[in-house]
Design a protein around this motif. Structure first.
Motif, PDB file in Angstrom:
ATOM      1  N   ASP A 121       0.843  -1.190   0.000  1.00 54.76           N
ATOM      2  CA  ASP A 121       0.000   0.000   0.000  1.00 54.76           C
ATOM      3  C   ASP A 121       0.884   1.249   0.000  1.00 54.76           C
ATOM      4  OD1 ASP A 121      -1.620   2.206   0.852  1.00 54.76           O
ATOM      5  OD2 ASP A 121      -3.073   0.818   1.704  1.00 54.76           O
ATOM      6  N   LEU A 122       0.921   1.966  -1.113  1.00 56.12           N
ATOM      7  CA  LEU A 122       1.774   3.142  -1.244  1.00 56.12           C
ATOM      8  C   LEU A 122       1.467   4.200  -0.196  1.00 56.12           C
ATOM      9  CD1 LEU A 122       1.737   3.595  -5.127  1.00 56.12           C
ATOM     10  CD2 LEU A 122       3.591   2.670  -3.749  1.00 56.12           C
ATOM     11  N   ASN A 123       0.182   4.472   0.010  1.00 55.75           N
ATOM     12  CA  ASN A 123      -0.193   5.530   0.947  1.00 55.75           C
ATOM     13  C   ASN A 123       0.156   5.165   2.388  1.00 55.75           C
ATOM     14  OD1 ASN A 123      -1.162   7.312  -0.997  1.00 55.75           O
ATOM     15  ND2 ASN A 123      -3.189   6.369  -1.003  1.00 55.75           N
ATOM     16  N   LEU A 124      -0.005   3.895   2.733  1.00 57.97           N
ATOM     17  CA  LEU A 124       0.355   3.445   4.075  1.00 57.97           C
ATOM     18  C   LEU A 124       1.854   3.622   4.304  1.00 57.97           C
ATOM     19  CD1 LEU A 124      -1.261   2.147   6.443  1.00 57.97           C
ATOM     20  CD2 LEU A 124      -0.436  -0.062   5.625  1.00 57.97           C
ATOM     21  N   ALA A 125       2.648   3.267   3.302  1.00 58.40           N
ATOM     22  CA  ALA A 125       4.095   3.429   3.417  1.00 58.40           C
ATOM     23  C   ALA A 125       4.478   4.892   3.611  1.00 58.40           C
ATOM     24  CB  ALA A 125       4.777   2.862   2.175  1.00 58.40           C
TER      25      ALA A 125
END
Length: 261
Positions: free
Chosen positions: A199-203
């Motif tokens: 998950d890009l946004n979580l990272a």
């Protein structure tokens, strides 16, 4: 802390990683990102000492990870794999207690310190109420938190190294946030965290540094605010994305832009 030098790694004749150079400083929280098949899991296996390199080295505080005795390595590095299948014969308490095995001397049994470390880890991860449940009968979210509890019990010291492969994959939003809150808290206490995150946004929300892999190479590495851009993400993933600041934290976030042609 962690230094990777000219690492080439793969499985038999199938090369996966080529010429990887990477340094992770003590106390960093680093996200590994990249398209499917880019080599994130392979890199974590090499960092943990599970997968031997074809050439190159992985060093931990100057020591070659792959030359260490397995128990010494496990006292300094705890890994949470992407897929966990504990036996139904184990309770959660027993599963978490397994993290203490590297600390036992030959033929020794778990002692008070081991049980205390396991209970501390279960309380920290909110799994204490599951202690007598069968580890094989847990839900996905419960199992992931239990696996993290085992890692915390395995390496309770503040300067521990935690390696995680998609620790929140397939979980609902609340469990994703809870698991990453746990990792951030451990990071703030001094642990070094390297986590492959789909998950890009979580990272971008949780990691101060991002390392992007593509086709077995590191193609981008830097502070999240600098590398998490529309141009970079579009080039790496081959899809149009737009980036904007999170309304609460200000961290960069992205969303897909559909092709209307």
């Amino acid at each position: 802390m962690i230094r990777v030098e000219k690492l080439h790694c793969g499985y038999g004749r199938r090369a996966v990683l080529s010429d990887i150079d990477l340094e992770v400083g003590r106390g960093e929280m680093v996200g590994l990102l990249g398209p499917n098949g880019s080599g994130k899991t392979t890199l974590l296996l090499a960092l943990s000492g599970v997968l031997a390199p074809e050439s190159g080295r992985v060093l931990l505080d100057g020591d070659d990870v792959h030359a260490m005795p397995a128990k010494e390595r496990a006292r300094r590095i705890a890994a949470v794999p992407q897929h966990i299948e504990p036996s139904h014969d184990l309770t959660v308490r027993e599963f978490v207690l397994m993290g203490r095995y590297p600390h036992l001397s030959f033929l020794a049994r778990y002692g008070e310190n081991d049980h205390a470390a396991a209970e501390t880890a279960m309380r920290e991860t909110g799994t204490m109420h599951l202690a007598e449940r069968s580890a094989g009968g847990l839900s996905g979210g419960e199992l992931q938190r239990t696996a993290i509890a085992r890692a915390f019990a395995q390496c309770p010291q503040e300067d521990a190294v935690l390696l995680l492969d998609e620790a929140a994959s397939g979980l609902d939003v609340a469990h994703k946030l809870h698991i990453h809150d746990l990792l951030r808290a451990r990071h703030r206490a001094g642990a070094t965290v390297v986590s492959a995150i789909h998950d890009l946004n979580l990272a971008a929300l949780y990691c101060s540094r991002l390392v992007f892999l593509k086709e077995g190479h590191i193609v981008l590495d830097g502070p999240t605010a600098e590398v998490f851009t529309e141009t970079h993400l579009t080039e790496i993933y081959g899809a149009k994305l737009t980036v904007f600041p999170h309304p609460v934290t200000g961290a960069p976030q992205c969303c897909l832009v559909p092709n209307n042609d």
